[in-house]
Write a protein that holds these residues in place. Structure first.
Motif, PDB file in Angstrom:
ATOM      1  N   VAL A 195      10.409 -12.848 -38.838  1.00 15.47           N
ATOM      2  CA  VAL A 195       9.686 -11.814 -38.107  1.00 15.47           C
ATOM      3  C   VAL A 195       9.742 -10.526 -38.919  1.00 15.47           C
ATOM      4  N   ALA A 196       8.600  -9.899 -39.122  1.00 17.87           N
ATOM      5  CA  ALA A 196       8.506  -8.721 -39.972  1.00 17.87           C
ATOM      6  C   ALA A 196       9.267  -7.539 -39.377  1.00 17.87           C
ATOM      7  N   GLN A 197       9.926  -6.798 -40.235  1.00 19.87           N
ATOM      8  CA  GLN A 197      10.660  -5.606 -39.817  1.00 19.87           C
ATOM      9  C   GLN A 197       9.730  -4.590 -39.158  1.00 19.87           C
ATOM     10  N   GLU A 198       8.462  -4.569 -39.580  1.00 22.06           N
ATOM     11  CA  GLU A 198       7.506  -3.603 -39.035  1.00 22.06           C
ATOM     12  C   GLU A 198       7.353  -3.734 -37.518  1.00 22.06           C
ATOM     13  N   TYR A 199       7.415  -4.948 -36.999  1.00 22.90           N
ATOM     14  CA  TYR A 199       7.325  -5.133 -35.544  1.00 22.90           C
ATOM     15  C   TYR A 199       8.573  -4.583 -34.849  1.00 22.90           C
ATOM     16  N   ILE A 200       9.723  -4.790 -35.466  1.00 19.22           N
ATOM     17  CA  ILE A 200      10.979  -4.299 -34.909  1.00 19.22           C
ATOM     18  C   ILE A 200      10.973  -2.780 -34.857  1.00 19.22           C
ATOM     19  N   ASP A 201      10.313  -2.162 -35.837  1.00 15.19           N
ATOM     20  CA  ASP A 201      10.276  -0.703 -35.910  1.00 15.19           C
ATOM     21  C   ASP A 201       9.329  -0.069 -34.892  1.00 15.19           C
ATOM     22  N   LEU A 202       8.474  -0.877 -34.240  1.00 16.15           N
ATOM     23  CA  LEU A 202       7.551  -0.347 -33.229  1.00 16.15           C
ATOM     24  C   LEU A 202       8.303  -0.181 -31.915  1.00 16.15           C
ATOM     25  N   GLN A 203       9.100   0.875 -31.829  1.00 19.68           N
ATOM     26  CA  GLN A 203      10.003   1.041 -30.693  1.00 19.68           C
ATOM     27  C   GLN A 203       9.293   1.347 -29.381  1.00 19.68           C
ATOM     28  N   ASP A 204       8.021   1.721 -29.435  1.00 19.16           N
ATOM     29  CA  ASP A 204       7.274   1.961 -28.200  1.00 19.16           C
ATOM     30  C   ASP A 204       6.742   0.662 -27.599  1.00 19.16           C
ATOM     31  N   SER A 205       7.010  -0.458 -28.246  1.00 17.08           N
ATOM     32  CA  SER A 205       6.526  -1.760 -27.788  1.00 17.08           C
ATOM     33  C   SER A 205       7.698  -2.663 -27.442  1.00 17.08           C
ATOM     34  N   VAL A 206       7.492  -3.527 -26.451  1.00 18.47           N
ATOM     35  CA  VAL A 206       8.472  -4.556 -26.118  1.00 18.47           C
ATOM     36  C   VAL A 206       8.037  -5.847 -26.784  1.00 18.47           C
ATOM     37  N   ARG A 207       8.934  -6.436 -27.581  1.00 21.60           N
ATOM     38  CA  ARG A 207       8.622  -7.695 -28.247  1.00 21.60           C
ATOM     39  C   ARG A 207       8.984  -8.877 -27.338  1.00 21.60           C
ATOM     40  N   HIS A 208       8.111  -9.854 -27.297  1.00 18.25           N
ATOM     41  CA  HIS A 208       8.374 -11.088 -26.554  1.00 18.25           C
ATOM     42  C   HIS A 208       8.324 -12.225 -27.570  1.00 18.25           C
ATOM     43  N   CYS A 209       9.487 -12.780 -27.906  1.00 19.36           N
ATOM     44  CA  CYS A 209       9.600 -13.785 -28.971  1.00 19.36           C
ATOM     45  C   CYS A 209       9.986 -15.138 -28.385  1.00 19.36           C
ATOM     46  N   THR A 210       9.420 -16.185 -28.936  1.00 18.29           N
ATOM     47  CA  THR A 210       9.738 -17.514 -28.422  1.00 18.29           C
ATOM     48  C   THR A 210      11.186 -17.889 -28.695  1.00 18.29           C
ATOM     49  N   ASN A 211      11.745 -17.420 -29.802  1.00 17.57           N
ATOM     50  CA  ASN A 211      13.182 -17.565 -30.057  1.00 17.57           C
ATOM     51  C   ASN A 211      13.559 -16.654 -31.219  1.00 17.57           C
ATOM     52  N   HIS A 212      14.838 -16.556 -31.510  1.00 12.56           N
ATOM     53  CA  HIS A 212      15.283 -15.627 -32.551  1.00 12.56           C
ATOM     54  C   HIS A 212      15.716 -16.342 -33.830  1.00 12.56           C
ATOM     55  N   ASN A 213      15.352 -17.611 -33.984  1.00 15.69           N
ATOM     56  CA  ASN A 213      15.783 -18.360 -35.159  1.00 15.69           C
ATOM     57  C   ASN A 213      15.230 -17.793 -36.464  1.00 15.69           C
ATOM     58  N   ALA A 214      14.081 -17.092 -36.377  1.00 17.42           N
ATOM     59  CA  ALA A 214      13.465 -16.544 -37.588  1.00 17.42           C
ATOM     60  C   ALA A 214      13.562 -15.025 -37.622  1.00 17.42           C
TER      61      ALA A 214
END
Length: 439
Positions: free
Chosen positions: A356-375
């Protein structure tokens, strides 16, 4: 749209939109894995549980964004176990070059005939060859629809506009066009054996019929039922004739040269990238202003395509589906310029996948919904979810930290956002370390 579910299929995608009228729209269903790490569940068992989960829906629609195994293979499994399961299936129209040639289909035909079925290129990327046959047999011609840029389709009281793929003068990579031209030249001599000449003629007939099917089954320019059945029958008959030549073709002198072109890393990679670039991209049509129905679905489309659509995109969405499993290769700079309350990321453990790209993690105004954290490298390093400091604006009685959401705290409750991740062990929250605990 009342709710969204991300089904964990490991490195693949299966996102279901739930309607207020108890209908569903399943966008893609496939995986590159043989099993889902959650519960060490075989993929066939996982697909069966997905079929059962939505069996009571009043109506079931399926939309395929593009022809890659990790988005497609589950469709066949669902229809094999439950014939007639979907009342409508939407397929991406086949894009054409400036000469009106469907280059991806042309490349796929050579791979379908000249590569062993177990090779990555043949197994993963040639499903488009048989898709009309399979759907015709399982659903019949009245349930098949094709989509292209500019089309509108309706689901649960909302109109959705298809932004991509553009069919005419599609921006193919030069390597794909060059590979297709090389392979066609090998069969263009009038002095070749009859089998090879026959193949070239039949292949061109198949390409022409396929394009006619895409037009005849279009949402916007749908042909009369008799014409659709005629095209479908002609397509199947031509394909069967071509398949009858397969054994003889693979013994001809040109077979080695075709395989050499297909197996060039640059040819195979460019072809796969073009399939991604031809993904169906769609969003809701706003009736008046921004709403909770605002959603941008992106398949595995490339950043270049999204940038070309910039003028058609809204400045913000309630839900953004991260293209290409949330990996860095699919991240578009536009995402940092538009607001998105929720980001959907379907990813999983796969040797040739991506984190998962770091850029998505840095979007702190958004809530991420991930199928799992293996990647997710963030989780592997911190052992904590990147959502811990994120605010969710869909909570009752108002905005608050994600970790305050009743669903994320482990209490059996519906999340205010109505977005759930579903795996073999149950429904999960958007906090990764709590993902082993169902609501």
């Amino acid at each position: 749209m009342l709710w969204i579910e991300l089904n964990n299929v490991e490195y693949g995608e299966c996102i279901v939109l739930g309607g207020r009228d108890r209908s569903i729209l399943m966008v893609d269903c496939g995986s590159m894995n043989q099993k889902v790490r959650d519960g060490d569940t075989p993929l066939d068992v996982r697909f069966e549980s997905i079929a059962e989960r939505y069996e009571d829906a009043m109506d079931r629609f399926f939309l395929l964004t593009h022809y890659h195994r990790d988005h497609l293979c589950g469709l066949k499994k669902l229809l094999d176990s439950r014939e007639g399961y979907f009342s409508r299936v939407f397929l991406p129209s086949m894009p054409l070059d400036s000469h009106g040639i469907p280059l991806l289909l042309d490349f796929a035909m050579f791979a379908y005939l000249f590569l062993p079925p177990q090779t990555d290129c043949s197994q993963v990327n040639t499903s488009c060859i048989r898709i009309f046959r399979m759907l015709g047999e399982k659903l019949g011609p009245d349930r098949i629809f094709t989509l292209r840029a500019g089309d509108l389709f309706h689901f649960d009281g909302v109109d959705y506009k298809v932004l991509w793929p553009r069919v005419e003068e599609f921006p193919f990579e030069a390597e794909v066009a060059s590979a297709v031209e090389e392979m066609n030249i090998l069969f263009s001599s009038p002095f070749l054996p009859e089998c090879e000449q026959r193949f070239l003629a039949l292949k061109n007939d198949f390409l022409s019929l396929y394009v006619k099917c895409c037009e005849a089954f279009s949402v916007s320019g749908r042909a009369l039922p008799e014409k659709r059945r005629q095209y479908l029958a002609g397509l199947d008959e031509t394909l069967r004739e071509i398949e009858g030549l397969k054994a003889e073709l693979n013994l001809c002198p040109n077979a080695h040269d075709v395989r050499e072109i297909l197996e060039r890393p640059i040819s195979a990679t460019s072809y796969s990238d073009c399939i991604n670039a031809a993904s169906v991209v769609f969003h809701n049509v706003r009736a008046r202003e921004a709403s909770f129905d605002d959603i941008l679905m992106t398949g595995d489309v490339t950043p270049e395509v999204l940038e070309s659509l910039q003028d058609e995109l809204y400045d913000g969405y309630n839900v953004l589906k991260a293209p290409h499993h949330g990996t860095a290769s699919g991240y578009c700079r536009l995402f940092s310029e538009m607001s998105a309350a929720h980001i959907l990321i379907s990813n999983g453990e796969y040797h040739a996948g991506g984190s998962v790209a770091q850029e998505y993690i840095d979007l702190q105004d958004s809530v991420r919904h991930c199928t799992n954290h293996n990647a997710c490298k963030w989780f592997q390093t911190s052992q904590a979810c990147c959502n811990r400091l994120s605010y969710c604006y869909d909570q009752e009685p108002g905005a608050g930290l994600v970790i305050k959401c009743p669903a994320a705290t482990g209490r059996r409750a519906e999340p205010g956002c109505q977005i759930r991740t579903v795996g073999p062990s149950g429904e999960h929250a958007c906090i990764c370390e709590d993902s082993g605990r169902p609501y």
